[in-house]
Every structure is written in C-alpha cells, then in structure tokens.
Design an enzyme around this catalytic site. Sequence first.
Site, short mmCIF file in Angstrom:
data_model
loop_
_atom_site.label_atom_id
_atom_site.label_comp_id
_atom_site.label_asym_id
_atom_site.label_seq_id
_atom_site.Cartn_x
_atom_site.Cartn_y
_atom_site.Cartn_z
NE ARG A 52 -3.25 0.27 3.23
CZ ARG A 52 -2.51 0.10 4.29
NH1 ARG A 52 -1.69 0.82 4.82
NH2 ARG A 52 -2.97 -1.03 5.10
CE1 TYR A 104 -14.26 15.01 -15.08
CE2 TYR A 104 -13.98 14.68 -12.74
CZ TYR A 104 -13.96 14.16 -13.98
OH TYR A 104 -14.30 13.09 -14.09
CG ASP A 176 -7.51 19.31 -12.53
OD1 ASP A 176 -6.58 18.54 -13.58
OD2 ASP A 176 -8.65 18.87 -12.34
CE LYS A 201 -10.13 11.99 -17.61
NZ LYS A 201 -10.49 12.96 -16.62
C1 LIG Z 1 -11.15 13.23 -15.37
C2 LIG Z 1 -10.78 14.32 -14.75
C3 LIG Z 1 -10.51 14.38 -13.27
C4 LIG Z 1 -10.81 13.18 -12.51
O1 LIG Z 1 -9.81 12.08 -12.67
P1 LIG Z 1 -10.23 10.58 -12.71
O2 LIG Z 1 -8.97 9.88 -13.18
O3 LIG Z 1 -11.44 10.46 -13.66
O4 LIG Z 1 -10.70 10.21 -11.37
C5 LIG Z 1 -10.05 15.71 -12.71
N1 LIG Z 1 -9.89 16.64 -13.28
C6 LIG Z 1 -9.96 16.71 -14.57
C7 LIG Z 1 -9.76 18.07 -15.41
C8 LIG Z 1 -10.46 15.67 -15.39
O5 LIG Z 1 -10.69 15.66 -16.74
#
Ligand SMILES: *Cc1c(COP(=O)(O)O)cnc(C)c1O
Length: 386
Positions: A52, A104, A176, A201
């Site tokens: 972990r 998001y 982010d 992504k």
């Molecule tokens: C997809 C996304 C998230 C969340 O990420 P996950 O991997 O789906 O949990 C957060 N911020 C943005 C801008 C995103 O596109």
Amino acid sequence: MSDFSNHKFGTKAIHAGAEPDPSTGAIMTPIFQTSTYVQESPGKNKGFGYARGKNPTREALQKNIAALENGKHCICFGSGMAATDAVMRMLKPGDEVITGDDLYGGSYRLFTKIYENYGIKFHFINLTDASNIEKYINSNTKLIWAETPTNPTMQIIDIAACSKIAKQHHLLLAVDNTFASPYLQNPLALGADIVMHSVTKYLGGHSDVVMGALIVNEDKLHEQLYFILNSCGANPGPMDCFLVMRGIKTLHLRMERHCYNGRKIAEYLKTHPKIGKIYWPGFAEHPNHEIAKEQMRDFGGMISIVLKGASLEETFKIASSFKVFSLAESLGGVESLINHPVTMTHASIPKAEREKAGVVDNLLRLSVGVEDVEDLIEDLNQALSN
Ligand SMILES: *Cc1c(COP(=O)(O)O)cnc(C)c1O
C-alpha cells in the site's frame, strides 16, 4: 542513477525513472505484482515493507511523472479524484477553499457533496481575473484550487498571478493540470505548490487506465500527502503503473499531434455555419489568449463548440451521428471523443450553476485524438450536416 533532470521533455518521458531491472537487465520496469516484501530480520527490508505504501513499479512511474513536471516528488493514486481527495484531506472543519466556477464535474461533486458535509467551505468564483480572489480570503482560507484550461469552456487561469496572491496570504495553490498535460504546462514552475493530474487522460493516453497523481516540490507537503496515501489507501495497482509508464513514452509525440489536429479542427469549425461559438485558447480573440501563450507551450486538442440555435434533441442527433469520433466521457486518449457535458461529465452540476459557466444544452466538447486530421474533419462535416 541518472535523473535526466537536465534533459529535454521527450528524453525524460522515455527514460526518467526507468532504470533497467538490476536482477535481469530487463529494459522495461517489471510489474511487481506483490503485496508484501520479505524481510531479512524484523524491520530490515530493502526499502519496501508493504505494497500500500510502496511498490517498485509505482516508484518508477512516480519518478517519471515528477521529472515531467520538473518536480521533486510525485505520488500516484487510484484515480484523479483520489488524488484530489488526498489534497482535501489536509483540511480541517472550518477551513475555506477558493476555487473556479468552471470545474471538472467530479471535483465539484467531491467538494459540495462530500467535503461541505465535513464543514469545509468552498467559494466557486471566476478565477480568470485573479484580483477576484482577494475578496474571498479570510483567516480560514487555506487553499486555492485552480483548473486550467477549464472544463469545458477553456478559460485560461493565470497560474503565476494566483500564486502571487497565494504566497502573500500563506495559502496553498493546487493546479489541476489534466487538460494541459505536463507537455503543455508546468504549474510548479509558475509558483503552484501542488500539481494534480488525472493520469487517466493524456498521461496514460490510451483510455485503458484510471489513475491520478500529485506532484510537489516541498518535502513537508510530500510527507503530509504520502501519509494520507498510506493511511487512506487509495494507491494504484502495479499493472496500471506499468501501462501508464508505457503510455508516457510517447506523450511528447502524441501531444504534438493532438495540438496539430486541434488547431486544424478549430480553424475548420470556426467558420462552419452550424457553429455559434467555439472555445479554443489558440485563437487570438480568445479572451485569455495572451496568458495561454505565456504559460502554455501550445494550445492542445480540447475544443468546445456551441451549436447555433440547436435544441437539445438536435444536439443529441448530431452527437450521435459521428463515425470516427466516439460519444464518450473522458479525454486525452489517442482516439477522438465527443462529449455532451450537460448529460455526461457535468450532469452533477445544477443547471443554473452550469449555465452561468456557459455549459448550455447545445454545447459539445471534443477531445481531438491523433488520427489523420482529414478523416476527423470529414467526420465533423458529415455529423454537422445532420
Ligand atoms: C477526469 C478528470 C478528473 C478526475 O480524474 P479521474 O481519473 O477520472 O478520477 C479531474 N480533473 C479533470 C480536469 C479531469 O478531466
């Protein structure tokens, strides 16, 4: 070991963190599919106690992502939301967070449906004008959470300006960076304290893994966040870490093509008679174009469009008639996707909030992939003629 910190982006993408396996010479980091590690004597181990907390495949990936963000530390999580959640777990009841009004959907849901219950207060404000921020700062404010480019209206938030305010008031600034990827933007260099990625992504890039990451420079902050990872247990599995490392090896090549295709498609859509509005930061008339030019290396493959005068039914019809683009949530993979934020990614945001941020019924978001751009334009052409 060489850390590749003086090398260019593509070289780092391929080599940073990826040491040949010392026991066999295997050039690819093995998938250490193990939960525990044998100890020589009680407490004496090879740096790995229980998986972990630490796993060698994950360690290699973390070194790689840290190098791409020019950061000292990276921690990977089971999803982007788990990474965001870890940052929020540093807060206490009564603390306040200043964040954007075009977020998001999952972040908005986490903040309002989970953390507001724990007594944390969120201010959702327009961050494109950083001077707005100071009006909301008081002695309880602890964190600014910014997302840029924003999702889905592609506003650009001036990271250096936010950082200046954060530093003046001793707040943490978290960015982010999912939409930009480390190829296009490095928030730590602009003064951010924490960079968050939905690794799902662009970093993963092949729509086959869900993962998140936090990158920081400060040792103390790293310690705090690592404590949260190890205590709460939102760690990713080694197979997923391996897949992401493999994906990252072509990040620079993919991003070049995402940007090239994105520009061609934005230019094509801009003059299309069915398009009422287009959001893409590469256009000189985009309201934040100058900041985008300053803090990003290129403008990426994320484009949102508003269909001129289209009803919800007409929007559905067009969204359902693509042959190369796939109708799906998510973004940043090699394949092109089309998304209807109102019913898909942003469904958890109340209609009034959504529309204030420009997320209207006839808005579609494109994640332009790395296919041949002529085929993508042809597909847009046929779908828009519906
Ligand atoms: C997809 C996304 C998230 C969340 O990420 P996950 O991997 O789906 O949990 C957060 N911020 C943005 C801008 C995103 O596109």
